[in-house]
Write a protein that holds these residues in place. Structure first.
Motif, PDB file in Angstrom:
ATOM      1  N   GLN A  16     -38.777 -56.869 -37.962  1.00  0.00           N
ATOM      2  CA  GLN A  16     -39.241 -55.547 -38.299  1.00  0.00           C
ATOM      3  C   GLN A  16     -39.565 -54.616 -37.247  1.00  0.00           C
ATOM      4  O   GLN A  16     -39.542 -54.080 -36.503  1.00  0.00           O
ATOM      5  CB  GLN A  16     -41.096 -55.677 -39.121  1.00  0.00           C
ATOM      6  CG  GLN A  16     -41.883 -55.868 -37.849  1.00  0.00           C
ATOM      7  CD  GLN A  16     -43.373 -56.409 -38.383  1.00  0.00           C
ATOM      8  OE1 GLN A  16     -43.371 -56.725 -39.399  1.00  0.00           O
ATOM      9  NE2 GLN A  16     -44.229 -55.154 -37.934  1.00  0.00           N
TER      10      GLN A  16
ATOM     11  N   ARG B  60     -32.045 -67.663 -36.280  1.00  0.00           N
ATOM     12  CA  ARG B  60     -32.251 -66.642 -38.187  1.00  0.00           C
ATOM     13  C   ARG B  60     -33.785 -66.298 -37.830  1.00  0.00           C
ATOM     14  O   ARG B  60     -34.146 -67.435 -37.600  1.00  0.00           O
ATOM     15  CB  ARG B  60     -31.783 -66.713 -39.015  1.00  0.00           C
ATOM     16  CG  ARG B  60     -31.704 -65.966 -39.703  1.00  0.00           C
ATOM     17  CD  ARG B  60     -30.378 -66.262 -41.279  1.00  0.00           C
ATOM     18  NE  ARG B  60     -29.157 -66.136 -40.330  1.00  0.00           N
ATOM     19  CZ  ARG B  60     -28.642 -66.507 -40.756  1.00  0.00           C
ATOM     20  NH1 ARG B  60     -28.233 -66.510 -42.358  1.00  0.00           N
ATOM     21  NH2 ARG B  60     -27.146 -66.225 -40.035  1.00  0.00           N
ATOM     22  N   GLY B  61     -34.137 -65.607 -38.296  1.00  0.00           N
ATOM     23  CA  GLY B  61     -35.865 -65.306 -38.482  1.00  0.00           C
ATOM     24  C   GLY B  61     -35.948 -63.305 -39.183  1.00  0.00           C
ATOM     25  O   GLY B  61     -35.337 -62.669 -39.213  1.00  0.00           O
ATOM     26  N   THR B  62     -37.031 -63.054 -38.817  1.00  0.00           N
ATOM     27  CA  THR B  62     -37.216 -61.559 -39.593  1.00  0.00           C
ATOM     28  C   THR B  62     -37.308 -60.461 -38.679  1.00  0.00           C
ATOM     29  O   THR B  62     -38.794 -60.649 -38.447  1.00  0.00           O
ATOM     30  CB  THR B  62     -38.093 -62.051 -41.072  1.00  0.00           C
ATOM     31  OG1 THR B  62     -37.584 -62.416 -41.353  1.00  0.00           O
ATOM     32  CG2 THR B  62     -38.636 -60.354 -41.417  1.00  0.00           C
TER      33      THR B  62
ATOM     34  N   GLU C  76     -39.759 -51.472 -42.243  1.00  0.00           N
ATOM     35  CA  GLU C  76     -38.717 -52.170 -42.723  1.00  0.00           C
ATOM     36  C   GLU C  76     -38.737 -53.678 -42.082  1.00  0.00           C
ATOM     37  O   GLU C  76     -39.259 -53.691 -41.073  1.00  0.00           O
ATOM     38  CB  GLU C  76     -37.313 -51.466 -42.023  1.00  0.00           C
ATOM     39  CG  GLU C  76     -35.663 -51.788 -42.335  1.00  0.00           C
ATOM     40  CD  GLU C  76     -35.861 -51.536 -44.109  1.00  0.00           C
ATOM     41  OE1 GLU C  76     -35.373 -52.560 -44.860  1.00  0.00           O
ATOM     42  OE2 GLU C  76     -36.801 -50.598 -44.940  1.00  0.00           O
ATOM     43  N   PHE C  77     -38.125 -54.877 -42.695  1.00  0.00           N
ATOM     44  CA  PHE C  77     -38.088 -55.971 -42.761  1.00  0.00           C
ATOM     45  C   PHE C  77     -36.439 -56.580 -42.648  1.00  0.00           C
ATOM     46  O   PHE C  77     -35.912 -56.063 -44.068  1.00  0.00           O
ATOM     47  CB  PHE C  77     -39.385 -56.706 -43.533  1.00  0.00           C
ATOM     48  CG  PHE C  77     -40.497 -56.516 -43.622  1.00  0.00           C
ATOM     49  CD1 PHE C  77     -40.949 -57.404 -42.190  1.00  0.00           C
ATOM     50  CD2 PHE C  77     -41.025 -55.457 -43.861  1.00  0.00           C
ATOM     51  CE1 PHE C  77     -42.792 -56.835 -42.268  1.00  0.00           C
ATOM     52  CE2 PHE C  77     -42.481 -54.597 -44.086  1.00  0.00           C
ATOM     53  CZ  PHE C  77     -43.039 -55.348 -42.675  1.00  0.00           C
ATOM     54  N   VAL C  78     -35.921 -56.865 -41.872  1.00  0.00           N
ATOM     55  CA  VAL C  78     -34.764 -57.159 -42.010  1.00  0.00           C
ATOM     56  C   VAL C  78     -34.240 -59.068 -40.935  1.00  0.00           C
ATOM     57  O   VAL C  78     -34.756 -59.389 -39.968  1.00  0.00           O
ATOM     58  CB  VAL C  78     -33.884 -56.188 -40.489  1.00  0.00           C
ATOM     59  CG1 VAL C  78     -32.216 -56.562 -41.326  1.00  0.00           C
ATOM     60  CG2 VAL C  78     -34.049 -55.199 -41.285  1.00  0.00           C
ATOM     61  N   GLU C  79     -33.773 -59.360 -42.130  1.00  0.00           N
ATOM     62  CA  GLU C  79     -32.950 -60.857 -41.864  1.00  0.00           C
ATOM     63  C   GLU C  79     -31.988 -60.625 -40.469  1.00  0.00           C
ATOM     64  O   GLU C  79     -31.227 -59.513 -40.222  1.00  0.00           O
ATOM     65  CB  GLU C  79     -32.822 -61.521 -42.819  1.00  0.00           C
ATOM     66  CG  GLU C  79     -32.140 -63.010 -42.277  1.00  0.00           C
ATOM     67  CD  GLU C  79     -31.366 -63.909 -43.557  1.00  0.00           C
ATOM     68  OE1 GLU C  79     -31.641 -65.216 -43.999  1.00  0.00           O
ATOM     69  OE2 GLU C  79     -31.126 -63.291 -44.596  1.00  0.00           O
ATOM     70  N   GLU C  80     -32.376 -61.353 -39.098  1.00  0.00           N
ATOM     71  CA  GLU C  80     -31.934 -60.917 -38.222  1.00  0.00           C
ATOM     72  C   GLU C  80     -31.573 -62.242 -37.213  1.00  0.00           C
ATOM     73  O   GLU C  80     -32.253 -63.069 -37.824  1.00  0.00           O
ATOM     74  CB  GLU C  80     -32.786 -60.250 -37.356  1.00  0.00           C
ATOM     75  CG  GLU C  80     -32.948 -58.798 -37.736  1.00  0.00           C
ATOM     76  CD  GLU C  80     -33.985 -57.904 -36.665  1.00  0.00           C
ATOM     77  OE1 GLU C  80     -33.188 -56.324 -36.323  1.00  0.00           O
ATOM     78  OE2 GLU C  80     -34.549 -58.341 -35.896  1.00  0.00           O
TER      79      GLU C  80
ATOM     80  N   PRO D 272     -28.808 -57.598 -36.727  1.00  0.00           N
ATOM     81  CA  PRO D 272     -28.363 -57.965 -38.223  1.00  0.00           C
ATOM     82  C   PRO D 272     -27.365 -59.058 -39.002  1.00  0.00           C
ATOM     83  O   PRO D 272     -26.295 -58.920 -38.336  1.00  0.00           O
ATOM     84  CB  PRO D 272     -28.122 -57.203 -39.253  1.00  0.00           C
ATOM     85  CG  PRO D 272     -27.962 -55.172 -38.356  1.00  0.00           C
ATOM     86  CD  PRO D 272     -28.198 -56.366 -36.276  1.00  0.00           C
TER      87      PRO D 272
END
Length: 112
Positions: free
Chosen positions: A53, A49-51, A71-75, A14
């Protein structure tokens, strides 16, 4: 003296945890294991950076999200070079990463 084997450790984090994880990994370097050193440079890493899930299953204890919900998280996708004991480096990653099950990949590097 033989050089230490080299590996590429790639992990997903994250965004708000990336710099803390890297700081902990760099500090874990010791005899027989160096993380983030390339030649005469130290604390080397690459992040993009990406998304991400995921869907926590019934027996999960998610840091982010809820069991049964996607869940979708900016990682950040983070890459570092590990010289030497890559198993110790992965153990350190698992210790300092906020996720219950951090996603990571390890590739052995060769000189060409």
């Amino acid at each position: 003296m033989a050089s230490l084997p080299r590996y590429k450790l790639i992990f997903f984090s994250p965004v708000n945890a990336t710099q803390n994880i890297l700081s902990q990994l760099f500090s874990a370097s010791k005899d027989g294991m160096r993380i983030g050193q390339i030649g005469a440079y130290d604390r080397c890493a690459f992040a993009c950076r990406g998304t991400g899930q995921f869907k926590p299953l019934e027996n999960a204890n998610p840091t982010i999200g809820s069991v049964g919900q996607v869940e979708f998280v900016e990682e950040d996708k983070v890459e570092v070079v590990v010289q030497g004991d890559v198993k110790a480096a992965v153990a350190e990653l698992r210790k300092v990463h906020p996720y219950e099950e951090p996603a990571y990949e390890v590739y052995q590097m060769v000189d060409v």
